[in-house]
Write a protein that holds these residues in place. Structure first.
Motif, short mmCIF file in Angstrom:
data_model
loop_
_atom_site.label_atom_id
_atom_site.label_comp_id
_atom_site.label_asym_id
_atom_site.label_seq_id
_atom_site.Cartn_x
_atom_site.Cartn_y
_atom_site.Cartn_z
N TRP A 66 0.84 -1.44 0.32
CA TRP A 66 -0.29 0.05 -0.02
C TRP A 66 0.98 1.02 0.08
CZ3 TRP A 66 -0.81 3.05 4.50
CH2 TRP A 66 -1.94 4.00 4.37
N GLN A 67 1.36 1.33 0.43
CA GLN A 67 3.00 2.44 0.65
C GLN A 67 3.83 2.77 -0.12
OE1 GLN A 67 2.80 4.24 3.64
NE2 GLN A 67 3.21 4.19 5.37
N SER A 68 3.54 1.92 -0.27
CA SER A 68 4.93 1.41 -2.38
C SER A 68 3.79 2.34 -3.58
CB SER A 68 5.46 0.15 -2.79
OG SER A 68 5.89 0.05 -3.83
N ARG A 69 2.56 1.14 -3.26
CA ARG A 69 1.57 1.34 -4.62
C ARG A 69 1.16 2.84 -4.91
NH1 ARG A 69 -1.70 -4.34 -5.64
NH2 ARG A 69 0.70 -4.77 -6.03
N ASN A 70 0.97 3.28 -3.47
CA ASN A 70 0.21 4.27 -3.17
C ASN A 70 0.70 5.54 -2.63
OD1 ASN A 70 -2.42 2.31 -4.21
ND2 ASN A 70 -3.51 2.52 -2.57
N THR A 71 0.76 5.95 -1.85
CA THR A 71 1.87 6.58 -1.64
C THR A 71 2.73 6.60 -2.44
OG1 THR A 71 0.54 6.76 0.83
CG2 THR A 71 2.85 8.00 0.72
N GLY A 72 3.45 6.39 -2.39
CA GLY A 72 4.97 6.74 -3.23
C GLY A 72 4.43 6.76 -4.31
N ILE A 73 2.54 6.85 -5.09
CA ILE A 73 2.86 6.76 -6.38
C ILE A 73 2.50 8.20 -6.42
CG2 ILE A 73 0.41 6.18 -6.81
CD1 ILE A 73 3.22 6.30 -9.48
N ILE A 74 1.91 8.63 -5.32
CA ILE A 74 0.81 10.31 -5.24
C ILE A 74 1.79 11.16 -5.09
CG2 ILE A 74 -0.27 11.89 -3.45
CD1 ILE A 74 -2.18 9.47 -3.16
N LEU A 75 3.16 10.42 -4.46
CA LEU A 75 4.30 11.54 -4.49
C LEU A 75 5.15 11.86 -5.38
CD1 LEU A 75 5.37 9.87 -0.92
CD2 LEU A 75 3.74 12.24 -0.97
N ASP A 76 5.59 10.82 -6.05
CA ASP A 76 5.79 11.12 -7.11
C ASP A 76 5.28 11.54 -8.15
OD1 ASP A 76 7.89 9.02 -6.52
OD2 ASP A 76 7.15 7.68 -7.60
N ARG A 77 4.05 11.45 -8.62
CA ARG A 77 3.37 12.29 -9.58
C ARG A 77 3.39 13.77 -8.61
NH1 ARG A 77 3.03 9.52 -14.05
NH2 ARG A 77 1.88 10.94 -14.25
N CYS A 78 2.91 14.45 -8.13
CA CYS A 78 3.74 15.37 -7.45
C CYS A 78 4.45 16.20 -7.85
CB CYS A 78 3.03 15.40 -5.95
SG CYS A 78 1.40 15.15 -5.33
N ALA A 79 5.57 15.64 -7.59
CA ALA A 79 7.00 15.47 -7.85
C ALA A 79 7.09 15.94 -9.27
CB ALA A 79 7.86 15.20 -7.12
N ALA A 80 6.50 15.44 -10.15
CA ALA A 80 6.69 15.38 -12.06
C ALA A 80 6.54 16.82 -11.91
CB ALA A 80 5.89 14.34 -12.14
N PRO A 81 7.97 16.41 -13.51
CA PRO A 81 7.87 18.59 -13.31
C PRO A 81 6.54 18.82 -14.48
CG PRO A 81 9.60 16.52 -14.41
CD PRO A 81 8.90 16.02 -13.72
N ALA A 82 6.08 19.43 -14.98
CA ALA A 82 4.87 20.94 -14.78
C ALA A 82 5.74 21.49 -15.06
CB ALA A 82 4.58 20.36 -13.91
N GLN A 83 5.13 22.38 -16.42
CA GLN A 83 4.89 23.45 -16.64
C GLN A 83 4.04 24.83 -16.46
OE1 GLN A 83 7.42 24.73 -18.81
NE2 GLN A 83 8.60 22.84 -17.89
N SER A 84 3.21 24.08 -15.58
CA SER A 84 1.96 25.60 -14.81
C SER A 84 1.33 24.11 -13.70
CB SER A 84 0.33 25.96 -16.02
OG SER A 84 0.46 23.99 -16.29
N LEU A 85 0.66 25.21 -13.37
CA LEU A 85 -0.02 24.51 -11.96
C LEU A 85 -1.22 23.26 -12.51
CD1 LEU A 85 -1.11 24.36 -9.11
CD2 LEU A 85 -2.56 26.20 -9.41
N CYS A 86 -2.09 23.81 -13.99
CA CYS A 86 -2.35 22.77 -14.64
C CYS A 86 -2.28 21.65 -14.73
CB CYS A 86 -3.58 22.99 -15.54
SG CYS A 86 -4.85 25.09 -15.03
#
Length: 204
Positions: A66-86
């Protein structure tokens, strides 16, 4: 390992864990029992102990998934590069549309289990705070500060939690269309046509 042991006792740790996961998600932690899993897999009880110390060890392995599959992916996606808030919010919402990224039934099963386990509830509370902090940082990265960042992030988290706690089921494409509207609500601005197109292309 003794070569005289029947082949069925040599199932991998993953085989036992996959069976435990299936029972847990469908029937709850009370149904995850060693003998029941052995019968389900047509294996011996002894085989279980080649891979796990005891039932508590198996429980810990489920929590680790659970920690790896769910929390880990949320943290990874939040840290992913992006050009804007959207764009950053689209990165996060990906994991709630693509079931290969975020396991909603597992998240719900863990929360149900935690209601009767104070130690697990403390872990869930800490994990939820970590998730909220990560989403809050997404807003802060793009200039949203203070309480506004906190409550926008909380709205994102609670919207997703509400979906699976209410057992809302939608086709993936419909959920992706909805995701475009949610991003606009969460961000307070309209995503660009290019951002929307890139997001929708990922979920066709």
């Amino acid at each position: 390992m003794d070569n005289d042991l029947p082949a069925r006792t040599r199932a991998t740790r993953e085989v036992w864990l996959d069976a435990a996961y299936e029972v847990f998600v469908n029937d709850g932690i009370e149904a995850v029992k060693i003998m029941a899993l052995a019968r389900k897999l047509n294996l011996t009880r002894t085989g279980f102990y080649w891979h796990f110390t005891d039932l508590a060890d198996l429980h810990d392995a489920i929590i680790d998934i659970w920690q790896s599959r769910n929390t880990g992916i949320i943290l990874d996606r939040c840290a992913a590069p992006a050009q804007s808030l959207c764009g950053a919010l689209f990165n996060l919402i990906d994991c709630w549309i693509n079931t290969d990224l975020f396991d909603a039934p597992l998240d719900l099963a863990i929360r149900n289990w935690a209601r009767g386990d104070d130690g697990l509830q403390q872990l869930v509370d800490t994990t939820d705070q970590n998730r909220l902090s990560a989403v809050t940082e997404v807003f802060e990265r793009f200039g949203v500060k203070g309480e506004s960042a906190h409550y926008r992030a909380l709205t994102v988290i609670l919207t997703q939690t509400g979906y699976y706690s209410m057992h809302i089921s939608e086709p993936r494409w419909k959920r992706a269309i909805a995701g475009c509207h949610y991003v606009e609500v969460f961000a307070g601005t309209t995503p660009s046509p290019a951002e929307k197109a890139a997001f929708l292309d990922r979920h066709r």
